[in-house]
Design an enzyme around this catalytic site. Structure first.
Site, PDB file in Angstrom:
ATOM      1  CG  ASN A  10      -0.252  -1.515   5.209  1.00  0.00           C
ATOM      2  OD1 ASN A  10      -0.478  -2.260   4.264  1.00  0.00           O
ATOM      3  ND2 ASN A  10       0.857  -0.817   5.307  1.00  0.00           N
ATOM      4  CG  HIS A  13       1.095  -7.774   3.198  1.00  0.00           C
ATOM      5  ND1 HIS A  13       2.157  -7.947   2.333  1.00  0.00           N
ATOM      6  CD2 HIS A  13       1.541  -6.982   4.191  1.00  0.00           C
ATOM      7  CE1 HIS A  13       3.221  -7.303   2.823  1.00  0.00           C
ATOM      8  NE2 HIS A  13       2.869  -6.701   3.940  1.00  0.00           N
ATOM      9  CG  HIS A  46       4.982   1.041   1.270  1.00  0.00           C
ATOM     10  ND1 HIS A  46       5.925   0.374   1.998  1.00  0.00           N
ATOM     11  CD2 HIS A  46       5.675   1.912   0.487  1.00  0.00           C
ATOM     12  CE1 HIS A  46       7.136   0.822   1.691  1.00  0.00           C
ATOM     13  NE2 HIS A  46       7.009   1.739   0.766  1.00  0.00           N
ATOM     14  NE  ARG A  48       8.832  -2.466  -0.654  1.00  0.00           N
ATOM     15  CZ  ARG A  48       9.324  -2.436   0.588  1.00  0.00           C
ATOM     16  NH1 ARG A  48       8.520  -2.450   1.615  1.00  0.00           N
ATOM     17  NH2 ARG A  48      10.620  -2.410   0.787  1.00  0.00           N
ATOM     18  NE  ARG A  52       8.764  -5.749  -2.286  1.00  0.00           N
ATOM     19  CZ  ARG A  52       9.714  -5.775  -1.340  1.00  0.00           C
ATOM     20  NH1 ARG A  52       9.440  -6.290  -0.163  1.00  0.00           N
ATOM     21  NH2 ARG A  52      10.915  -5.313  -1.579  1.00  0.00           N
ATOM     22  CD  GLU A  73       3.707   2.514   4.969  1.00  0.00           C
ATOM     23  OE1 GLU A  73       4.739   1.931   4.598  1.00  0.00           O
ATOM     24  OE2 GLU A  73       2.872   2.000   5.719  1.00  0.00           O
ATOM     25  CB  THR A 104       9.376  -0.645   6.366  1.00  0.00           C
ATOM     26  OG1 THR A 104       8.466  -0.577   5.266  1.00  0.00           O
ATOM     27  CG2 THR A 104      10.154   0.655   6.448  1.00  0.00           C
ATOM     28  CD  GLU A 154       3.333   4.486  11.221  1.00  0.00           C
ATOM     29  OE1 GLU A 154       2.702   5.218  10.433  1.00  0.00           O
ATOM     30  OE2 GLU A 154       3.341   3.248  11.151  1.00  0.00           O
ATOM     31  CG  HIS A 193       6.740  -2.667  10.953  1.00  0.00           C
ATOM     32  ND1 HIS A 193       7.218  -3.938  11.116  1.00  0.00           N
ATOM     33  CD2 HIS A 193       6.881  -2.381   9.642  1.00  0.00           C
ATOM     34  CE1 HIS A 193       7.644  -4.403   9.952  1.00  0.00           C
ATOM     35  NE2 HIS A 193       7.438  -3.483   9.038  1.00  0.00           N
TER      36      HIS A 193
END
Ligand code: PXP
Length: 247
Positions: A10, A13, A46, A48, A52, A73, A104, A154, A193
């Site tokens: 992922n 970030h 993801h 969002r 962000r 996502e 999340t 998941e 996660h």
């Protein structure tokens, strides 16, 4: 049980750091290519509602350059369904999304949102997208995933990563029981996660899991040793756990 456990990286970030300056660097698409080069089996991003980290253009660019599957996502909203249908990624993972949360925080209430989710899962599936639901390791949520027509779940490993000692052992047992239940009801089972080098092994050894999605730790670790090194080490820990589990 030596079967290959897929690693989805992922890259959200990387975009968080980029957006802190409002410029183009560091580019999450470049990070995705490095992760794939280092052994990632797929990339997760993801988008969002508040954009962000990942932004719409990142999804378009990922779709254009990746030769590995993109796991998109998304929240179960009309806006995100339209974007998924436009890009047709390999997979879409439906997650709950609250504007104020840092990440999340819990799994989707698939049981409570049955009527909302069922047509969305059907529409995405019709477009050839493999839909997963991000749920807590709770058999009731897995049964709900079957009933809304999702082929994949998941399992949220956040709580397993947060707690320690006996509590962590019992969370791991919940994850293992949920993965066994998923197999019984015919769901493909992923997990993710909060995983890091210390927590990944026991999860990777859980039978029936076929994919782990890992982001924040890898991007943080990349600051110290580079992203390729972090992905390679994670891959090696996953492979070692799988090999050990099959002995
Ligand atoms: N899986 C899902 C569904 C997520 O929402 C996230 C976080 O975006 C992850 C996996 C990866 O979590 P982390 O960034 O803590 O590794």
């Amino acid at each position: 049980m030596g079967s290959h456990l897929r690693l989805g990286v992922n890259i959200d970030h990387v975009a968080t750091v980029r957006n802190a300056r409002g410029i183009a660097h560091p580019d999450p698409v470049r990070a995705a290519l490095i992760a794939v080069g280092a052994g990632a089996d797929g990339i997760t991003a993801h988008l969002r509602e508040d954009r962000r980290h990942i932004v719409d253009d990142d999804i378009a660019r990922l779709m254009a350059v990746l030769d590995k599957p993109l796991n998109f996502e998304m929240a179960a909203t009309g806006e995100m369904v339209a974007i998924a249908l436009r890009h047709r990624p390999h997979a879409a993972c439906i997650v709950p999304e609250k504007r104020q949360e840092l990440t999340t925080e819990g799994g989707l209430d698939a049981a409570g949102a049955h009527n909302h989710l069922k047509p969305i899962v059907a529409e995405l599936t019709k477009a050839g997208i493999r839909v997963s639901l991000f749920v807590d390791p709770d058999p009731k949520q897995l049964d709900a995933a079957v009933s809304v027509g999702a082929p994949v779940v998941e399992l949220h490993t956040g709580r397993y990563c947060e707690v320690e000692g006996g509590e962590r052992r019992s969370e791991l047992a919940r994850i293992a029981a949920a993965a066994a239940h998923a197999a019984k009801v015919g769901l493909e089972c992923h997990a993710g996660h909060g995983l890091n080098f210390d927590t990944v092994g026991p999860v990777a050894a859980v039978p029936n899991l076929v994919e782990l999605n890992i982001g924040h730790f890898l991007v943080g670790e990349a600051i110290f040793n580079g992203l390729a090194d972090a992905v390679r080490r994670m891959r090696a820990l996953m492979d070692a756990a799988r090999a050990g589990a099959s002995e």
